[in-house]
Design a protein around this motif. Structure first.
Motif, PDB file in Angstrom:
ATOM      1  N   ALA A 176      30.497  27.031  58.347  1.00 49.55           N
ATOM      2  CA  ALA A 176      30.536  28.320  57.644  1.00 49.55           C
ATOM      3  C   ALA A 176      30.800  29.463  58.615  1.00 49.55           C
ATOM      4  O   ALA A 176      31.627  30.333  58.339  1.00 49.55           O
ATOM      5  CB  ALA A 176      29.228  28.547  56.888  1.00 49.55           C
ATOM      6  N   HIS A 177      30.110  29.460  59.747  1.00 48.45           N
ATOM      7  CA  HIS A 177      30.321  30.527  60.736  1.00 48.45           C
ATOM      8  C   HIS A 177      31.754  30.490  61.278  1.00 48.45           C
ATOM      9  O   HIS A 177      32.375  31.546  61.464  1.00 48.45           O
ATOM     10  CB  HIS A 177      29.303  30.417  61.874  1.00 48.45           C
ATOM     11  CG  HIS A 177      27.942  30.910  61.509  1.00 48.45           C
ATOM     12  ND1 HIS A 177      27.663  32.236  61.247  1.00 48.45           N
ATOM     13  CD2 HIS A 177      26.769  30.246  61.331  1.00 48.45           C
ATOM     14  CE1 HIS A 177      26.378  32.381  60.942  1.00 48.45           C
ATOM     15  NE2 HIS A 177      25.817  31.177  60.977  1.00 48.45           N
ATOM     16  N   ALA A 178      32.285  29.288  61.519  1.00 48.80           N
ATOM     17  CA  ALA A 178      33.664  29.176  62.014  1.00 48.80           C
ATOM     18  C   ALA A 178      34.652  29.672  60.960  1.00 48.80           C
ATOM     19  O   ALA A 178      35.607  30.391  61.286  1.00 48.80           O
ATOM     20  CB  ALA A 178      33.962  27.729  62.384  1.00 48.80           C
ATOM     21  N   TYR A 179      34.435  29.305  59.714  1.00 50.76           N
ATOM     22  CA  TYR A 179      35.315  29.738  58.633  1.00 50.76           C
ATOM     23  C   TYR A 179      35.264  31.255  58.459  1.00 50.76           C
ATOM     24  O   TYR A 179      36.294  31.904  58.307  1.00 50.76           O
ATOM     25  CB  TYR A 179      34.921  29.037  57.337  1.00 50.76           C
ATOM     26  CG  TYR A 179      35.726  29.460  56.139  1.00 50.76           C
ATOM     27  CD1 TYR A 179      37.062  29.104  56.011  1.00 50.76           C
ATOM     28  CD2 TYR A 179      35.154  30.228  55.132  1.00 50.76           C
ATOM     29  CE1 TYR A 179      37.807  29.492  54.908  1.00 50.76           C
ATOM     30  CE2 TYR A 179      35.888  30.615  54.025  1.00 50.76           C
ATOM     31  CZ  TYR A 179      37.216  30.247  53.922  1.00 50.76           C
ATOM     32  OH  TYR A 179      37.943  30.646  52.826  1.00 50.76           O
ATOM     33  N   LEU A 180      34.058  31.812  58.505  1.00 46.61           N
ATOM     34  CA  LEU A 180      33.923  33.265  58.343  1.00 46.61           C
ATOM     35  C   LEU A 180      34.557  34.017  59.506  1.00 46.61           C
ATOM     36  O   LEU A 180      35.084  35.116  59.324  1.00 46.61           O
ATOM     37  CB  LEU A 180      32.449  33.645  58.186  1.00 46.61           C
ATOM     38  CG  LEU A 180      31.811  33.197  56.872  1.00 46.61           C
ATOM     39  CD1 LEU A 180      30.303  33.439  56.903  1.00 46.61           C
ATOM     40  CD2 LEU A 180      32.449  33.894  55.683  1.00 46.61           C
ATOM     41  N   ALA A 181      34.518  33.424  60.695  1.00 45.90           N
ATOM     42  CA  ALA A 181      35.117  34.084  61.859  1.00 45.90           C
ATOM     43  C   ALA A 181      36.642  34.139  61.753  1.00 45.90           C
ATOM     44  O   ALA A 181      37.275  35.043  62.303  1.00 45.90           O
ATOM     45  CB  ALA A 181      34.718  33.354  63.134  1.00 45.90           C
ATOM     46  N   THR A 182      37.224  33.185  61.029  1.00 45.35           N
ATOM     47  CA  THR A 182      38.682  33.149  60.911  1.00 45.35           C
ATOM     48  C   THR A 182      39.204  33.636  59.567  1.00 45.35           C
ATOM     49  O   THR A 182      40.405  33.668  59.357  1.00 45.35           O
ATOM     50  CB  THR A 182      39.211  31.713  61.135  1.00 45.35           C
ATOM     51  OG1 THR A 182      38.652  30.858  60.140  1.00 45.35           O
ATOM     52  CG2 THR A 182      38.874  31.223  62.524  1.00 45.35           C
ATOM     53  N   SER A 183      38.311  33.991  58.664  1.00 43.76           N
ATOM     54  CA  SER A 183      38.761  34.436  57.347  1.00 43.76           C
ATOM     55  C   SER A 183      39.488  35.765  57.463  1.00 43.76           C
ATOM     56  O   SER A 183      39.193  36.587  58.324  1.00 43.76           O
ATOM     57  CB  SER A 183      37.599  34.543  56.361  1.00 43.76           C
ATOM     58  OG  SER A 183      36.719  35.558  56.756  1.00 43.76           O
TER      59      SER A 183
END
Length: 96
Positions: free
Chosen positions: A58-65
């Motif tokens: 989730a943190h990785a996805y939010l960082a690249t969203s």
């Protein structure tokens, strides 16, 4: 794999981490039902089986969203609820 909207995922992560910290400060030994529900939802949302993996993904996805999380409140401004309703007028009947 389908991923939730960044705003939704951000809210889930934020609520999970806040509740986890509150329970840790309170000395709770077993997670409460809301914390378990959030962990399950995060795992399903990220396609993982463990909460640690779910948070990492989730943190990785939010960082690249593309868009940062935005808190939006929606108000109905159109549709049946917002339309003026015209009721038929009563007509007087004369006895026969």
């Amino acid at each position: 794999m389908l991923m939730p909207l960044p705003t939704t995922l951000h809210q889930l992560v934020q609520e999970y981490e806040t509740l986890l910290a509150e329970e840790a400060l309170a000395g709770v030994t077993a997670p409460g039902s809301r914390l378990r529900d959030l962990a399950y939802t995060l795992c399903v949302s990220t396609g993982t089986r463990e909460i640690a993996d779910a948070l990492t993904r989730a943190h990785a996805y939010l960082a690249t969203s593309a868009a940062p999380p935005v808190h939006v409140r929606r108000t109905v401004t159109a549709g049946p609820a917002a339309r003026a309703t015209t009721l038929p007028q009563k007509t007087e009947r004369t006895p026969l």
